[in-house]
Write a protein that holds these residues in place. Sequence first.
Motif, PDB file in Angstrom:
ATOM      1  N   ASN A 158       0.836  -1.200   0.000  1.00 11.18           N
ATOM      2  CA  ASN A 158       0.000   0.000   0.000  1.00 11.18           C
ATOM      3  C   ASN A 158       0.878   1.259   0.000  1.00 11.18           C
ATOM      4  O   ASN A 158       2.099   1.185   0.124  1.00 11.18           O
ATOM      5  CB  ASN A 158      -0.979  -0.015   1.180  1.00 11.18           C
ATOM      6  CG  ASN A 158      -0.278  -0.009   2.515  1.00 11.18           C
ATOM      7  OD1 ASN A 158       0.750   0.624   2.693  1.00 11.18           O
ATOM      8  ND2 ASN A 158      -0.843  -0.721   3.475  1.00 11.18           N
ATOM      9  N   ASP A 159       0.242   2.391  -0.149  1.00 11.65           N
ATOM     10  CA  ASP A 159       0.982   3.652  -0.241  1.00 11.65           C
ATOM     11  C   ASP A 159       1.823   3.922   0.992  1.00 11.65           C
ATOM     12  O   ASP A 159       2.929   4.457   0.881  1.00 11.65           O
ATOM     13  CB  ASP A 159       0.019   4.819  -0.465  1.00 11.65           C
ATOM     14  CG  ASP A 159      -0.593   4.812  -1.854  1.00 11.65           C
ATOM     15  OD1 ASP A 159      -0.026   4.163  -2.755  1.00 11.65           O
ATOM     16  OD2 ASP A 159      -1.644   5.455  -2.036  1.00 11.65           O
ATOM     17  N   ASP A 160       1.324   3.567   2.174  1.00 14.46           N
ATOM     18  CA  ASP A 160       2.072   3.807   3.410  1.00 14.46           C
ATOM     19  C   ASP A 160       3.381   3.024   3.425  1.00 14.46           C
ATOM     20  O   ASP A 160       4.426   3.552   3.811  1.00 14.46           O
ATOM     21  CB  ASP A 160       1.240   3.432   4.641  1.00 14.46           C
ATOM     22  CG  ASP A 160       0.079   4.383   4.864  1.00 14.46           C
ATOM     23  OD1 ASP A 160       0.140   5.538   4.389  1.00 14.46           O
ATOM     24  OD2 ASP A 160      -0.892   3.972   5.527  1.00 14.46           O
ATOM     25  N   VAL A 161       3.336   1.772   2.993  1.00 18.47           N
ATOM     26  CA  VAL A 161       4.537   0.936   2.956  1.00 18.47           C
ATOM     27  C   VAL A 161       5.550   1.516   1.978  1.00 18.47           C
ATOM     28  O   VAL A 161       6.728   1.696   2.315  1.00 18.47           O
ATOM     29  CB  VAL A 161       4.183  -0.518   2.559  1.00 18.47           C
ATOM     30  CG1 VAL A 161       5.431  -1.316   2.237  1.00 18.47           C
ATOM     31  CG2 VAL A 161       3.384  -1.190   3.660  1.00 18.47           C
ATOM     32  N   ARG A 162       5.104   1.802   0.766  1.00 12.78           N
ATOM     33  CA  ARG A 162       6.019   2.348  -0.235  1.00 12.78           C
ATOM     34  C   ARG A 162       6.598   3.688   0.197  1.00 12.78           C
ATOM     35  O   ARG A 162       7.791   3.944   0.049  1.00 12.78           O
ATOM     36  CB  ARG A 162       5.303   2.466  -1.578  1.00 12.78           C
ATOM     37  CG  ARG A 162       5.025   1.105  -2.200  1.00 12.78           C
ATOM     38  CD  ARG A 162       4.634   1.184  -3.672  1.00 12.78           C
ATOM     39  NE  ARG A 162       3.684   2.226  -3.995  1.00 12.78           N
ATOM     40  CZ  ARG A 162       2.361   2.094  -3.976  1.00 12.78           C
ATOM     41  NH1 ARG A 162       1.821   0.951  -3.635  1.00 12.78           N
ATOM     42  NH2 ARG A 162       1.578   3.095  -4.309  1.00 12.78           N
ATOM     43  N   HIS A 163       5.772   4.543   0.768  1.00  6.46           N
ATOM     44  CA  HIS A 163       6.227   5.860   1.205  1.00  6.46           C
ATOM     45  C   HIS A 163       7.260   5.732   2.326  1.00  6.46           C
ATOM     46  O   HIS A 163       8.279   6.424   2.321  1.00  6.46           O
ATOM     47  CB  HIS A 163       5.041   6.707   1.662  1.00  6.46           C
ATOM     48  CG  HIS A 163       5.413   8.087   2.077  1.00  6.46           C
ATOM     49  ND1 HIS A 163       5.853   9.044   1.185  1.00  6.46           N
ATOM     50  CD2 HIS A 163       5.442   8.671   3.300  1.00  6.46           C
ATOM     51  CE1 HIS A 163       6.125  10.157   1.839  1.00  6.46           C
ATOM     52  NE2 HIS A 163       5.880   9.954   3.126  1.00  6.46           N
ATOM     53  N   ARG A 164       7.011   4.846   3.273  1.00 10.59           N
ATOM     54  CA  ARG A 164       7.947   4.666   4.401  1.00 10.59           C
ATOM     55  C   ARG A 164       9.303   4.168   3.900  1.00 10.59           C
ATOM     56  O   ARG A 164      10.343   4.665   4.329  1.00 10.59           O
ATOM     57  CB  ARG A 164       7.361   3.693   5.419  1.00 10.59           C
ATOM     58  CG  ARG A 164       8.261   3.437   6.590  1.00 10.59           C
ATOM     59  CD  ARG A 164       8.438   4.683   7.433  1.00 10.59           C
ATOM     60  NE  ARG A 164       9.325   4.403   8.547  1.00 10.59           N
ATOM     61  CZ  ARG A 164      10.244   5.224   8.997  1.00 10.59           C
ATOM     62  NH1 ARG A 164      10.386   6.420   8.448  1.00 10.59           N
ATOM     63  NH2 ARG A 164      11.022   4.896  10.001  1.00 10.59           N
TER      64      ARG A 164
ATOM     65  N   GLN B 208      10.525   4.601   0.924  1.00 11.22           N
ATOM     66  CA  GLN B 208      11.135   5.705   0.180  1.00 11.22           C
ATOM     67  C   GLN B 208      11.798   6.693   1.125  1.00 11.22           C
ATOM     68  O   GLN B 208      12.885   7.198   0.850  1.00 11.22           O
ATOM     69  CB  GLN B 208      10.095   6.419  -0.674  1.00 11.22           C
ATOM     70  CG  GLN B 208       9.641   5.628  -1.864  1.00 11.22           C
ATOM     71  CD  GLN B 208       8.501   6.289  -2.603  1.00 11.22           C
ATOM     72  OE1 GLN B 208       7.870   7.220  -2.112  1.00 11.22           O
ATOM     73  NE2 GLN B 208       8.207   5.796  -3.800  1.00 11.22           N
ATOM     74  N   GLU B 209      11.148   6.981   2.247  1.00  4.98           N
ATOM     75  CA  GLU B 209      11.730   7.889   3.245  1.00  4.98           C
ATOM     76  C   GLU B 209      13.058   7.359   3.771  1.00  4.98           C
ATOM     77  O   GLU B 209      13.948   8.130   4.119  1.00  4.98           O
ATOM     78  CB  GLU B 209      10.775   8.084   4.416  1.00  4.98           C
ATOM     79  CG  GLU B 209       9.582   8.947   4.112  1.00  4.98           C
ATOM     80  CD  GLU B 209       8.641   9.069   5.295  1.00  4.98           C
ATOM     81  OE1 GLU B 209       8.650   8.185   6.179  1.00  4.98           O
ATOM     82  OE2 GLU B 209       7.890  10.056   5.335  1.00  4.98           O
TER      83      GLU B 209
END
Length: 66
Positions: free
Chosen positions: A14-20, A22-23
């Motif tokens: 999900n977006d949260d996993v990918r965003h984390r 990436q951070e």
Amino acid sequence: KKGEKGRVSAIHGNDDVRHRLQELGLVEGVEVEVILSQAGKIILGFYGTRLALDATLASRILVEAL
């Protein structure tokens, strides 16, 4: 396995996993090396840093061998 190297080609989840991830600097195109892999945990090395992941999160990262 320990010592294997590859390039991140995709990150699923999900977006949260990918965003984390990436951070933390783990993005498509990054070259990674397996520092440790045991008991459902993995430590990846990239850009002079190390990132510890559990097997569930690591399974969302698609890596192409170099």
